[in-house]
Every structure is written in C-alpha cells, then in structure tokens.
Enzyme design. Structure first.
Site, PDB file in Angstrom:
ATOM      1  N   PHE A  95      13.758   4.098  10.153  1.00  0.00           N
ATOM      2  CA  PHE A  95      14.861   3.988  11.112  1.00  0.00           C
ATOM      3  C   PHE A  95      15.996   4.980  10.835  1.00  0.00           C
ATOM      4  O   PHE A  95      16.983   5.027  11.557  1.00  0.00           O
ATOM      5  CB  PHE A  95      15.441   2.562  11.108  1.00  0.00           C
ATOM      6  CG  PHE A  95      14.428   1.508  11.450  1.00  0.00           C
ATOM      7  CD1 PHE A  95      13.545   1.677  12.530  1.00  0.00           C
ATOM      8  CD2 PHE A  95      14.344   0.338  10.719  1.00  0.00           C
ATOM      9  CE1 PHE A  95      12.600   0.698  12.845  1.00  0.00           C
ATOM     10  CE2 PHE A  95      13.398  -0.638  11.030  1.00  0.00           C
ATOM     11  CZ  PHE A  95      12.534  -0.460  12.085  1.00  0.00           C
ATOM     12  N   LYS A 141       0.272  -1.037   3.829  1.00  0.00           N
ATOM     13  CA  LYS A 141      -0.123  -0.077   2.805  1.00  0.00           C
ATOM     14  C   LYS A 141       0.880  -0.132   1.660  1.00  0.00           C
ATOM     15  O   LYS A 141       2.083  -0.314   1.865  1.00  0.00           O
ATOM     16  CB  LYS A 141      -0.138   1.350   3.375  1.00  0.00           C
ATOM     17  CG  LYS A 141      -1.092   1.568   4.545  1.00  0.00           C
ATOM     18  CD  LYS A 141      -2.545   1.368   4.163  1.00  0.00           C
ATOM     19  CE  LYS A 141      -3.129   2.607   3.490  1.00  0.00           C
ATOM     20  NZ  LYS A 141      -4.577   2.384   3.163  1.00  0.00           N
ATOM     21  N   LYS A 182       7.190   7.110  -9.286  1.00  0.00           N
ATOM     22  CA  LYS A 182       6.887   6.002 -10.211  1.00  0.00           C
ATOM     23  C   LYS A 182       5.841   5.065  -9.617  1.00  0.00           C
ATOM     24  O   LYS A 182       5.099   4.419 -10.359  1.00  0.00           O
ATOM     25  CB  LYS A 182       8.149   5.243 -10.582  1.00  0.00           C
ATOM     26  CG  LYS A 182       8.932   4.755  -9.376  1.00  0.00           C
ATOM     27  CD  LYS A 182       9.236   3.296  -9.366  1.00  0.00           C
ATOM     28  CE  LYS A 182       9.685   2.884  -7.993  1.00  0.00           C
ATOM     29  NZ  LYS A 182       9.922   1.474  -7.818  1.00  0.00           N
TER      30      LYS A 182
END
Lengths: 413, 413
Positions: B119, B365, B272
């Site tokens: 967004f 996902k 990470k």
C-alpha cells in the site's frame, strides 16, 4: 597428495591430552595427517594420562585372552577407540596413544594442547626443554585466566613456559558432536612473528625475517610484558602457516577459518559464558525471544568493548562479530549450554544459581559464574564497572544485590 | 520537561497506518510525545483506514446507548483501544485516530509510515503535495523491494514519491510483545544531508548547510540515480536529529539505537528471513545447535557481503553485526520466527515448503521464500551466485534442485 613436496622433512603432530575434546581433535588431525602426507607425518601421537580400564564382557572390545584391568593406551591402540573418554567413536589407525608425554612430544613440530586448564602449567613444565626448540603450538583450551591483576591467555602461558609460539582454537563445538561428524565450524588464531618461511605476514608484525623475539603481552595493571626467544622453523620443513593449519584441522564436517587474532578467539570463549547466564535468566523470566536477542546483542558489544579496552593493539573486533569463536559460539551457548540452562532453571524455580550448581552439577561451579566474578574483580580494579553494565549486572545478580528484572533499566542508555 | 524550549514551534507527529505494528508504534510515540512536550506537540495523529466494527455485548467497551456497527476511529477515540488490530492494549489518550489521511498528515513535521508494503506507493501518491514540504519520514516497513533489476528501499520509495527525506526503523520486535511492554531493542537509521540545523553530521555527507538536494540512490543494474529536492526544516522548529528520534521512540521497554545506515537496517530485515529458512532446515535435520549457529554465522557474513557489494558507499557493516536490526533480529528469526518454523517442519515432515505454506499459512507465501527467489534472480543477473553460496543453496533447495544435506559441502571453502 603423495610425498612429492619440495620439503625434505614433514611436520610431525602430537596431541597433548586425550579427554573428550582432546580425543575428538586428535581424530580430526590424524584423519588430515593421513590425507596430507605431502606435508605431515602420517603417524600422530596422542599423549594419554595412563590409567587402567575394565572392558565389560558385553563390549565388542572384550577379549577373553586379556584378563582383568588393561592399560587405556593399550586399549586405544588395539581397538582404535578411547573407550573411557570418547566411547563409540572409531579413531584413525594412524593415531598412536602414548603414555609417555616426553616421548609423544620429543620430535614433534606441532603440539596441540587439549587438556583441562588446571593442568597446563604442570604439564608444560614437565616437557620444558624436551621439545624441539622450533616447535609451534595450538591451544584448544577454552577461555582465559582472569584475576584482579590481569588476563592471561592459555596460549601465552604455554608459549612462555615452553619458549615457543602458540596459537589458539575455539569455536561453537561440542566434543561429542564433532566426534560424530555432525557439521560445525571453528576458528583458529595463529599470528607468529614473520620468521618462518612463507608464514603469513600479518600487518602488525615486523616484516624482517631476522626477528627472533616474540613479545608475549601478559596484560595486567602493572603493564608487565614477557619476552620469549623464538627459533625459526628450519627451511627443510614445510612452513607452519594458515594454509598448513587449515589442512590439519579442516574436515568436511568441521569447517575451519584461520585468523590472526589470538586474544579475540580466546577471550570470546570466556566472556560468552557470562552473557549466557544473562540470556538464561531473561528466558527464565519468560520475556520472549526479542528480549533474549537484545541481551545477547548487548553482551556481544561488551565482549567487543572488553577486547578493545584490554587487547586493543592486537584485537580485531570482527573476531567477536563474525567468527565461529565469537558470535556463533555465543549463539550456541545462549541456546542450550550449561550456563544458559542453569540460569534459566534458577529463575524458573526461584533458586540461587549456587543451588542449581549443588543439586544439578554435583557442586561443580559453572564456568560463567567463575568468569563473571573474575571479570568483575578486574573491571572493579580498573574502575570500569559502569562501562560494562551487562557484565556488572550479571555479577551483582550472582551476588544477590540486583534482581534479574532490573537488567533492562540497568543497561539502558 | 515543560514547554520552555528555545523553539517557537513544536514537532508534530503523524502515524500512517494502524495495523498491529502501526498501533504498537503509535502507542510508543504518543507516550513519548506526551513526555517530551518541550519539542513535540502532545497530540499525535494516527491515520486509520476506516471500517465498521461490532462491539460484543460482553466487551468492557460495549455501550448499550450505541447500537449496531460503529466506526473503528470512533471506537479507538472513545475507548483508547484498537479493538480490531491491537485488542487488550490501552492506548494513550493523546493518540487521535483520524479516518482522513490528508487531515492526519497535513501539518505534521514527522510522518511515521507503518503499513503493509503493497500500500506504500498508493498511499504516498494520495498525500503527495498535501504534506509540509519540509516534513521528514521514518519507515517502519520491514524489508526491501528486490527484483531482477535492482533493490529499492521502502524508505526511498516514500522519500522519492513525497519529495522528503525518509529514514527507517527495524529491529528484533514482535508487535504484540512491544505493545505489552515486554522489553526489546530496535534500530533507527536516519542520515539526511546536513541541512537541518543541528542535524547530525555524518562523515560522508556534505558539510555545507546550503545543500538542498538529496540523491536517492535507487540501486539497479542501469545505475539509475533519482534526485529529490529537499527543503530544510525551518529554524523555529527543534531539529529532527538522532537525539529527537531517540526521544520519540525510546521507552524503558523499547530501547533504541539511532544509526546512519538506512540501507543496512533495511536490507537486514529482508535477508535474515532467507537465513532463517536455512536455520530451520538445519534444525529440522537434527544437526544440533552448533550446525545451526554455523549456518547463521555464514548467513550473517553473506548479509554483510551483500550490503558491501550493492550498497558499498553508504553501508556500515556493523549494522549487520552489532545492531538490533542485524544480528539480534537474525537471532530472533532463527529461534522461532515463521520462516524458521515452517522450514523446520518441512524437513521433519518431509514436505516441500509450499505444502507448509498451503496447510499452515492458508496459502500465504513466507517472506523468506519470496525474498530468496527475488535475491537469487538479482544475483544471477549480476553473475554473483557463487559469491553467496548460502543464499544460492536456499534458493536451490526451494526449487528442489539441491538437498538440505548438501548445505555444508556447498558452502565449504
């Protein structure tokens, strides 16, 4: 590899010590000596403090022809297993258990020290003058010797006593896992003066090949510096450099990085235990993974600061933040090590940590509690407690003068 | 603190976004604005995407006088609780929920962006030209936008679109824990050109106070650099510098370190997650804590290398190895984060990770699997896959062309 190297002589390796970790390391160097006979003698000596062992009748190593207790060295050499200290692990046939330390080390160019730290001095004094004067050492002994007056590296104690250069090995390693060939990494630090042919040239070392003095810097408040005369390795030997050390220690399951920073590798192995206590307490409080990561990060920064303050000239802060001996060993110690677990239990059961030491460790003191007290006495004498708020908080919590709940506000800045 | 400061005007803060993390951050900045009224306006605006909520009859916030669905902003302003996205947490009374984004931002000097990354662009375009031209931003949006062509920082997307300077906040933080005031740390990166009075002077920035151009470096293979004209903050405002940001974000339970390295703080938060997948797989294999620490250490080094290769001019490698956004967030993500857990399960149950995504994450996902693919397409285009063996191994394991058991040998060197 073959034996077609350009050198007339080969490097001979002896491992001094045969406990759990000593035998696991001996297994590795014997495997590599056998695989790299262009520069290493295949046969590796391991000094074993002789004792009698009984082989149980249901053991695969039981031999009805041999009655009663047997000598541990005989058993190791017959069965290729250290039945007492590393049972169940097959050792290479070229690893020779030797009950005579003098015989094991007498013509070795590389001495690997791996024994409990309280025996270092006595053992070194026993072989002083009985080793090759140009031998080199690697200390696999974890931690450092800290007291109010200063900090000694075990590698320096060895080096000074024997008159040789000695590096250090430390990393995120558990002896049994390494012996089982579970993958891990380690750090080797080795930075002799540039006198051995083809040795690496660390920037801070003299560049002349004529140098035969090493300054062992024994860091204490009096600034004492001990000097040791070093002899260069004769040029008919392959050089003992980073490459040779990697060939001696690196295995597919034991990844080695060789660096120059002996002090950093050594003090990491001591200070991480202090941080692990704090991590255990924070976890015991149920504050969550982020709080634990925060206390580990602050601890890592105090390790860097400690190195910088007291070993500034020789230390590389990346040892702490990038090497196995630093950040990786810290992570492991704060995940499931003894110091971490005992600290966590002490909060969960609302018991002082000495109670845990008594009831769960048979009265044995944790390395972290010992180091926290030693480091504090040193910092206090230096007037530097407030520059190491986490180390200081750990000490005070151990003393009962601070609560675990006060850690965040005490280290806040 | 009072209002006796030397400045005629105060900094006004607006938070753009009011989800879980947005509301937790709004709580913090509102607490601090109220505690530091010498430099901040007490009232803090929070833009809330308006929606209707039903208050259950057994809720403490149920009001029989109000029937039927109510507007979320009305509920927040009446009950001081974001009943929809951060239930159970009391918000400061000086935090004002505003359904109009234009109204919320129009006279704010500091815009805190905290909304889902998809967004960002649309939201910024909506307020473009409707904000103070000298406003400054902080992006709390995790990660970066990577594709084959290049890497964009969300803070740069915001800055370019709005024509303002925008820094970044990232750390080892979980929204609910921060909202519950469980202790954690975070990193804020802020490094505008030296044009605001008393702003910190990063060594690499021009020292002239006349500068009114910022070069937003959009890193892609074409080398495109976008330039944005920046306006200096008028001198009747307190400067927006590291000290002001620390006063706005630091709480006893939320420790802040302010650094200059926006790229490092941002890319840590993305990379990470790739490392966390590897750590989860290794743990799923039962290889032990040392193997896990090894894969984390190697991952940390690839994060450093990635920053150095692609953001070399502006990056500080200590962001990765010493800050909350780096090493601490990595530790947390490899301890119990979603990427870690899903990867661990996929090995333990011998299922591809997409199966875990389907069955346990409702088809969503994982951030780590998306980033691993994006980073690989970028590295491949740069011809640099072999310089990042762990990132490449993660990608190949996801593709099914490599086995987890091959990780140690693949990254061995």
């Amino acid at each position: 590899m073959g034996s077609l190297g350009p050198y007339q002589r080969k490097l001979k390796v002896a491992v001094v010590g045969s406990g759990n970790w000593g035998t696991a390391i001996a297994k590795i160097v014997a495997e590599n000596a056998a695989a790299n006979t262009d520069i290493f003698e295949e046969k590796v000596e391991m000094w074993v403090f002789e004792e009698n062992v009984e082989i149980a009748k249901d053991s695969p190593h039981y031999d009805p022809a041999l009655e009663g207790p047997q000598k541990l060295t005989d058993v190791i050499n017959r069965t290729h297993e250290n039945v007492k200290y590393l049972p169940g692990i097959r050792l290479p046939a070229n690893l020779h258990a030797n009950p005579s330390i003098e015989d094991a080390v007498k013509d070795s160019t590389l001495l690997i020290f791996n024994l409990p730290h309280q025996f270092i001095l006595k053992t070194c004094e026993q072989i002083k003058g009985k080793i090759l004067p140009y031998a080199r050492g690697i200390s696999c002994i974890k931690g450092v010797d800290v007291n109010e007056e200063g900090i000694s590296l075990f590698s320096e104690t060895i080096g000074k006593t024997l008159g040789i250069y000695c590096g250090a090995l430390s990393g995120a390693n558990i002896a049994n896992e390494v012996a089982q060939e579970k993958w891990s990494e380690t750090s080797i630090a080795y930075d002799p003066p540039h006198m051995d042919s083809k040795a690496p040239t660390p920037q801070r070392s003299p560049t002349s090949s004529q140098v035969d003095l090493v300054q062992f810097q024994h860091r204490d408040t009096s600034g004492e510096i001990s000097k040791v005369k070093l002899q260069a390795l004769p040029s008919d030997y392959p050089p003992i450099n980073h490459d040779a050390l990697k060939r001696l220690f690196h295995r597919p399951y034991f990844h080695v990085r060789v660096v120059n920073d002996v002090a950093g590798v050594s003090i990491s192995g001591a200070l991480k235990n202090v941080v692990a206590l704090a991590a255990g307490w924070v976890d015991g409080m149920g504050w969550g993974d982020n709080a634990k990561a925060a206390v580990m990060r602050v601890g890592l920064m105090e390790m860097v600061r400690f190195g910088d303050k007291f070993f500034g000239a020789t230390i590389d802060q990346r040892t702490f933040t990038e090497e196995s001996a630093g950040v990786a060993d810290l992570i492991t110690s704060c995940s499931g090590g003894r110091n971490y677990r005992s600290a966590k239990h002490s909060v969960e059961r609302n018991l002082p940590i000495e109670e845990i030491e008594k009831t769960e460790l048979n009265g044995q003191k944790l390395q972290g509690t010992l180091t926290a007290v030693e480091v504090n006495s040193f910092l206090k004498k230096q007037g530097m407690e407030d520059q190491f708020p986490l180390f200081t908080a750990v000490y005070r919590i151990l003393q009962g003068t601070m609560q675990v709940a006060e850690i965040p506000s005490y280290i806040e800045r």
